[in-house]
Scaffold this active site. Structure first.
Site, mmCIF file in Angstrom:
data_model
loop_
_atom_site.group_PDB
_atom_site.id
_atom_site.type_symbol
_atom_site.label_atom_id
_atom_site.label_comp_id
_atom_site.label_asym_id
_atom_site.label_seq_id
_atom_site.Cartn_x
_atom_site.Cartn_y
_atom_site.Cartn_z
ATOM 1 N N LEU A 1 31.683 40.441 38.246
ATOM 2 C CA LEU A 1 32.504 41.642 38.186
ATOM 3 C C LEU A 1 31.780 42.721 37.394
ATOM 4 O O LEU A 1 31.300 42.459 36.280
ATOM 5 C CB LEU A 1 33.847 41.368 37.515
ATOM 6 C CG LEU A 1 34.828 40.388 38.157
ATOM 7 C CD1 LEU A 1 34.425 38.946 37.888
ATOM 8 C CD2 LEU A 1 36.230 40.630 37.613
ATOM 9 N N GLY B 1 33.835 43.531 32.260
ATOM 10 C CA GLY B 1 32.641 43.075 32.974
ATOM 11 C C GLY B 1 32.438 41.595 32.714
ATOM 12 O O GLY B 1 32.360 41.171 31.570
ATOM 13 N N SER B 2 32.368 40.785 33.724
ATOM 14 C CA SER B 2 32.408 39.342 33.497
ATOM 15 C C SER B 2 32.036 38.575 34.760
ATOM 16 O O SER B 2 31.478 39.118 35.701
ATOM 17 C CB SER B 2 33.814 38.953 33.032
ATOM 18 O OG SER B 2 34.781 39.563 33.878
ATOM 19 N N ARG B 3 32.413 37.288 34.769
ATOM 20 C CA ARG B 3 32.071 36.408 35.884
ATOM 21 C C ARG B 3 33.105 35.289 35.973
ATOM 22 O O ARG B 3 33.626 34.827 34.948
ATOM 23 C CB ARG B 3 30.686 35.831 35.635
ATOM 24 C CG ARG B 3 30.252 34.704 36.550
ATOM 25 C CD ARG B 3 28.849 34.288 36.192
ATOM 26 N NE ARG B 3 28.378 33.139 36.948
ATOM 27 C CZ ARG B 3 27.113 32.924 37.253
ATOM 28 N NH1 ARG B 3 26.195 33.778 36.860
ATOM 29 N NH2 ARG B 3 26.749 31.857 37.938
#
Length: 237
Positions: free
Chosen positions: A102, A189-191
């Site tokens: 993301l 912001g990530s995964r």
């Protein structure tokens, strides 16, 4: 009235987790703008971006009890076989893993990939390296959910990124989730990683964009699927 209703329907709602950030940026814009006009415009722009970041649109999951849906909006990373995080207790054999990255412009609301009971929630502190890197799955701060559908077990892991410093999980162990139901979010912001049961057919390719709660990542097969025994939840007082 129809025009206003159409406009309202076109604007997605905002997740409640964003209220403090939106309110704070707007307050600084108003107060700071009294001192210097530039501050007003800078923080007004930041307020608008916050509203976009914390958007929480409604999603309609496709039919199919055997489908594994995307838990987040974002870009599908290379699909690999990897050993699931030990804290999920999914075993030590590699499973197919689909990762979604993301950016700060993606909707960050996380949704359940399948309908099932949350058999386990396991948080593990860690680093904050770029979530786009493969080592982020092992090194970064993360929060994992083990979902038991009754026939299969699916692991979904929220992973913090380089900018992200806050993993939010609103679900609880023992709770029953619907496919596509909200269970948390990550700022900013990530995964998300999804660990699939043995015998699962992957339906998506790396490089495609996924929509949380709507995009089908995979289809679970009754043939060859293996369920890992999960310890029962401890009784509550």
């Amino acid at each position: 009235m129809d025009i206003w209703r159409s406009i309202r329907n076109a604007i997605p709602s905002v997740n409640s987790a964003g209220y403090p950030f939106i309110g704070g940026a707007l307050a600084i814009a108003i107060v700071g703008g009294l001192l210097w006009g530039v501050i007003f415009w800078v923080f007004l722009g930041l307020t608008i971006w916050m509203v976009i970041f914390f958007r929480d649109p409604e999603r309609i999951p496709p039919d199919g009890d055997d489908l594994v849906l995307a838990p987040a909006d974002g870009l599908v990373q290379p699909i690999v076989e990897a050993v699931p995080p030990a804290e999920l207790e999914l075993g030590t054999l590699p499973l197919k893993r689909i990762s979604i990255f993301l950016t700060i412009f993606d909707c960050h609301v996380n949704r359940s990939p399948v309908a099932g009971r949350i058999a386990r929630i396991a948080y593990k502190p860690g680093k904050f390296v770029n979530a786009d890197l493969d080592k982020a799955s092992e090194d970064n701060e993360r929060n994992g959910l083990l979902l038991d559908t009754g026939k299969h077990q699916v692991g979904v892991v929220q992973i913090a990124g380089l900018i992200a410093r806050r993993i939010v999980c609103t679900a609880k162990e023992g709770e029953q989730l619907r496919a596509g139901e909200r269970f948390g979010m990550i700022r900013f912001g990530s995964r998300l990683d999804v660990y699939l049961p043995v015998g699962t057919e992957v339906l998506i390719k790396p490089g495609q964009r996924a929509i949380a709660g709507e995009t089908a990542l995979a289809r679970m097969s009754a043939v060859g699927a293996v369920r890992t025994p999960v310890a029962p939840l401890a009784p509550t007082e």
